[in-house]
Design a protein around this motif. Structure first.
Motif, short mmCIF file in Angstrom:
data_model
loop_
_atom_site.label_atom_id
_atom_site.label_comp_id
_atom_site.label_asym_id
_atom_site.label_seq_id
_atom_site.Cartn_x
_atom_site.Cartn_y
_atom_site.Cartn_z
N GLN A 100 39.00 40.23 33.70
CA GLN A 100 37.62 40.06 32.48
C GLN A 100 36.72 39.67 32.77
N LEU A 101 36.99 38.81 33.96
CA LEU A 101 35.89 38.06 34.45
C LEU A 101 34.83 39.32 35.18
N ALA A 102 35.35 40.67 35.77
CA ALA A 102 34.65 41.30 36.28
C ALA A 102 33.79 41.88 34.85
N ASP A 103 34.26 42.33 33.81
CA ASP A 103 33.76 42.50 32.83
C ASP A 103 32.32 41.98 32.59
N TYR A 104 32.61 40.00 32.09
CA TYR A 104 31.67 39.11 31.51
C TYR A 104 30.73 39.42 31.84
N LEU A 105 30.60 39.00 33.84
CA LEU A 105 29.50 39.20 34.71
C LEU A 105 28.50 40.44 34.63
N SER A 243 38.83 51.61 27.37
CA SER A 243 38.53 50.46 28.19
C SER A 243 37.06 50.44 29.42
N LEU A 244 36.22 49.14 29.14
CA LEU A 244 35.58 48.68 30.29
C LEU A 244 35.74 49.77 31.33
N CYS A 245 36.91 49.16 31.93
CA CYS A 245 37.12 49.92 33.42
C CYS A 245 37.54 51.17 33.30
N MET A 246 37.47 51.53 32.66
CA MET A 246 37.99 53.31 32.86
C MET A 246 36.37 54.66 33.20
N THR A 247 37.49 54.92 33.96
CA THR A 247 35.82 56.58 34.38
C THR A 247 35.34 56.87 34.35
N ALA A 248 34.83 57.40 34.04
CA ALA A 248 34.11 58.29 33.01
C ALA A 248 34.71 59.75 32.89
N ASP A 249 36.64 59.80 33.98
CA ASP A 249 37.00 61.13 33.81
C ASP A 249 38.15 60.51 33.17
N GLU A 250 38.40 59.44 33.44
CA GLU A 250 39.42 59.10 32.64
C GLU A 250 39.35 58.31 31.16
N ARG A 322 29.70 49.87 34.25
CA ARG A 322 30.79 50.07 35.03
C ARG A 322 29.93 50.54 36.47
N GLU A 323 28.53 50.27 36.48
CA GLU A 323 28.93 50.13 37.98
C GLU A 323 28.43 48.86 37.99
N ARG A 324 27.54 48.06 37.44
CA ARG A 324 28.06 46.70 37.98
C ARG A 324 29.46 45.89 38.05
N ARG A 325 30.09 46.33 37.33
CA ARG A 325 31.51 46.12 37.18
C ARG A 325 32.39 46.46 38.57
N ALA A 326 31.56 47.54 38.72
CA ALA A 326 32.72 48.25 40.07
C ALA A 326 31.88 47.29 41.44
N ALA A 327 30.68 46.69 40.89
CA ALA A 327 30.47 45.68 42.12
C ALA A 327 31.21 44.59 41.96
N PHE A 328 30.96 43.85 41.44
CA PHE A 328 31.96 42.37 41.17
C PHE A 328 33.26 42.54 41.41
N ALA A 330 34.70 44.84 43.27
CA ALA A 330 34.31 44.83 44.52
C ALA A 330 34.03 43.55 45.31
N ASP A 331 34.57 42.95 44.91
CA ASP A 331 33.87 41.12 45.66
C ASP A 331 35.00 40.33 45.29
N PRO A 332 36.24 39.86 45.36
CA PRO A 332 36.93 39.42 44.56
C PRO A 332 36.66 37.60 45.11
N ALA A 333 36.13 37.07 46.05
CA ALA A 333 35.84 35.95 47.07
C ALA A 333 34.90 35.61 45.76
N TYR A 334 34.08 36.43 45.10
CA TYR A 334 32.79 36.19 44.99
C TYR A 334 33.63 35.44 43.26
N LEU A 335 34.23 36.67 42.32
CA LEU A 335 34.60 36.04 41.62
C LEU A 335 35.43 35.03 41.32
N GLU A 336 36.06 34.23 42.35
CA GLU A 336 37.34 33.91 42.56
C GLU A 336 36.45 31.89 42.65
#
Length: 365
Positions: A100-105, A243-250, A322-328, A330-336
């Motif tokens: 959820q936090l990744a989607d917010y950002l 879902s916002l986390c789905m890939t294009a194929d999904e 999706r591009e921005r979400r994937a980047a966030f 991939a950086d769990p330390a930043y999300l935390e």
């Protein structure tokens, strides 16, 4: 104790009064000087029950970004404790929270301008709820639409104490950080009205009439209806959402498997063709067209053309997110760190609120 009855919670007069206050708030938000004088603070949030979907993007996330970008102090709650109000299993709340936090950002929420925090990290909210419970009646809580709907749907299952007191928990969320504006649709107005009543009652009973708590106003939003692919309300648990986390194929696979009907010509007929109507509405949300226009454009192309068009507009429309979400993600330390800093700020505010409340209750030792 004066109580809220069904008339006050649901009447046209009550809605009209809320609508009038909401219109004023909209004007204040658009006026930088007036906004600063009024010291507005927005409180909003979501339960981390699963991945956010396109309904959240259109109905809430974009409006939160717009409010933030206008300079309004914004608090966004990850309501993790509320996950257990109506379910036996909470699932992976931690994963849902950080998703959820990744989607917010990714949507544009800026942690430097908006405070994102979790229920469980601010125990002072729970302590505030104890004093607020003294300001409501059992009958009031049972008349709340959310509680009534849950009671009707339980099929004899006992109502949990947490769900019964859900409106008071929400009041503690709002008043704990001194939220003055709560963006809601009309169906959520009773929650804001209950919070307003609690604020007024606290001021009268415990603060000698001082306006310690400002009665928050509902910011009524014209949230677009985002139906699921099957015509019902979009929900990840129903498998009818994107879902916002789905890939294009999904996304393509989900749309391809969605049910339509055997009629060749595409028409917008919500009563007779709910699945087709839902898809037309979703296309329209991304393109800005009315669903009737989308239907006319597709015409005799049939379900295949409708699904292909829907897949294209959704995947194109979500590509940047999706591009921005994937980047966030991939950086769990930043999300935390974002959540930790938000928790710290929210707890500072709630701690001061609790201290003020306890002094007024005579509970400081």
């Amino acid at each position: 104790m004066t109580t809220l009855d069904d008339t006050e919670l649901h009447s046209d007069a009550s809605y009209a009064a809320s609508r009038a206050r909401s219109d004023i708030i909209h004007e204040l938000i658009d006026d930088p000087q007036a906004r600063e004088r009024q010291n507005l603070r927005v409180l909003t949030g979501d339960r981390p029950t699963g991945p956010l979907h396109i309904g959240h993007l259109f109905a809430t996330l974009r409006s939160r970004v717009a409010i933030q970008d206008k300079g309004v102090d914004t608090f966004i709650l990850v309501a993790d404790y509320q996950v257990i109000t109506d379910r036996d299993s909470v699932g992976d709340v931690r994963a849902a929270t950080f998703g959820q936090l990744a989607d917010y950002l990714a949507a544009g929420i800026d942690p430097a301008r908006s405070t994102i925090f979790a229920h469980s990290a601010v125990p002072e909210i729970g302590q505030l709820m104890l004093s607020f419970l003294s300001l409501v009646t059992d009958a009031e809580l049972r008349r709340n639409p959310t509680v009534k709907d849950e009671l009707a749907a339980t099929d004899g299952r006992p109502l949990s104490g947490l769900l019964l007191t859900y409106p008071v928990h929400q009041a503690a969320d709002i008043l704990g950080v001194h939220g003055t504006v709560v963006p809601v649709g009309r169906d959520q107005l009773p929650h804001v009205e209950q919070t307003r009543a609690i604020a007024r009652r606290f001021n009268t009973r415990y603060a000698d009439g001082e306006d310690y708590f400002r009665a928050p106003d509902a910011l009524l939003t014209e949230m677009p209806v985002v139906p699921g692919l099957d015509g019902r309300k979009m929900s990840t648990s129903r498998g009818n959402g994107i879902s916002l986390c789905m890939t294009a194929d999904e996304t393509a696979a989900r749309i391809r498997k969605a049910r339509t009907d055997s009629e060749r010509r595409i028409t917008f007929d919500p009563e007779r063709r709910p699945e087709v109507a839902s898809m037309l509405r979703i296309v329209g949300l991304f393109t800005g067209e009315a669903p009737e226009q989308v239907a006319d454009r597709i015409g005799d192309g049939g379900a295949a053309a409708l699904k292909a068009g829907l897949t294209t507009v959704v995947n194109d429309g979500l590509a940047r997110h999706r591009e921005r979400r994937a980047a966030f993600a991939a950086d769990p330390a930043y999300l935390e760190s974002v959540l930790r800093e938000g928790n710290t700020r929210a707890r500072e505010v709630a701690t001061q609120t609790l201290d003020d409340v306890q002094r007024r209750l005579g509970l400081r030792y």
